[in-house]
Scaffold this motif. Structure first.
Motif, short mmCIF file in Angstrom:
data_model
loop_
_atom_site.label_atom_id
_atom_site.label_comp_id
_atom_site.label_asym_id
_atom_site.label_seq_id
_atom_site.Cartn_x
_atom_site.Cartn_y
_atom_site.Cartn_z
N LEU A 56 8.02 3.28 2.93
CA LEU A 56 7.31 3.93 2.02
C LEU A 56 7.06 3.18 1.01
CD1 LEU A 56 9.49 7.09 2.30
CD2 LEU A 56 6.87 6.70 3.34
N THR A 57 5.70 2.72 0.31
CA THR A 57 5.85 1.53 -0.81
C THR A 57 4.41 2.35 -1.48
OG1 THR A 57 5.93 -0.48 -1.75
CG2 THR A 57 4.40 -0.13 0.34
N PRO A 58 4.52 2.10 -3.03
CA PRO A 58 2.94 1.95 -3.55
C PRO A 58 2.22 1.37 -3.40
CG PRO A 58 4.50 2.35 -5.15
CD PRO A 58 4.83 1.64 -4.05
N ALA A 59 0.76 1.72 -3.00
CA ALA A 59 -0.56 0.34 -2.65
C ALA A 59 -0.38 -0.52 -3.03
CB ALA A 59 -1.85 1.21 -2.94
N GLU A 86 -2.55 -3.85 10.37
CA GLU A 86 -2.61 -4.57 9.42
C GLU A 86 -1.31 -4.50 8.16
OE1 GLU A 86 -6.74 -3.48 5.97
OE2 GLU A 86 -6.86 -3.35 7.96
N GLY A 87 -1.59 -5.75 7.26
CA GLY A 87 -0.52 -5.66 6.32
C GLY A 87 0.56 -5.90 6.60
N THR A 111 -2.70 -2.75 1.31
CA THR A 111 -3.90 -3.49 1.00
C THR A 111 -4.64 -1.97 0.06
OG1 THR A 111 -5.18 -3.30 2.65
CG2 THR A 111 -4.45 -5.68 1.35
N ALA A 112 -3.78 -0.85 0.36
CA ALA A 112 -4.39 0.71 0.21
C ALA A 112 -3.83 2.27 0.64
CB ALA A 112 -5.75 0.75 1.49
N GLU A 113 -3.95 2.45 0.02
CA GLU A 113 -3.34 3.90 0.72
C GLU A 113 -3.75 3.99 2.12
OE1 GLU A 113 -2.32 8.59 -0.93
OE2 GLU A 113 -3.07 7.32 -2.61
N CYS A 114 -2.12 4.38 3.01
CA CYS A 114 -2.38 4.82 3.88
C CYS A 114 -1.20 5.47 4.49
CB CYS A 114 -2.72 3.61 4.91
SG CYS A 114 -1.72 2.27 4.95
#
Length: 114
Positions: A56-59, A86-87, A111-114
């Motif tokens: 759990l982390t912000p984008a 990815e990521g 790299t984006a909200e997911c």
């Protein structure tokens, strides 16, 4: 016992390892006319374990989880990591010495909200 290329002989071997790791063995077969040495290496994996990690982390902000890798074998390990998804980032190679525990730093950087 001589065998031509179309024949085979079975040599049953029972192997009961106590720990995971690499085990080396030599089998010496002798007759009055022939001597043969067979080198055998057995690779033993411990029970298959599954784990689930939730990040759990912000984008755009990275989070790192250190995953312990415990080497209880009788030799040093050179491990190659293959990451899919990815990521996710981490070292491609990690060395774990005999009897040591190394931490594999698995990083997730969305790299984006997911």
């Amino acid at each position: 016992l001589f065998l031509d290329g179309n024949d085979a002989a079975e040599l049953p071997i029972k192997f009961i390892p106590q720990y995971g790791g690499h085990y080396h063995c030599q089998i010496l077969l002798k007759s009055s006319c022939d001597v043969r040495v067979y080198e055998i290496e057995c690779v033993v994996n411990t029970d298959h374990a599954e784990a689930e990690l939730e990040f759990l982390t912000p984008a755009y902000q990275a989070v790192i989880q250190d995953i312990p890798i415990n080497n209880m074998s009788n030799q040093d390990w050179k491990l190659q990591a293959i990451l899919e998804g990815e990521g996710f980032y981490g070292p491609t190679l990690i060395n774990v010495g005999l009897g040591e525990t190394a931490l594999y730093p698995l990083m997730f950087k969305p790299t984006a909200e997911c």
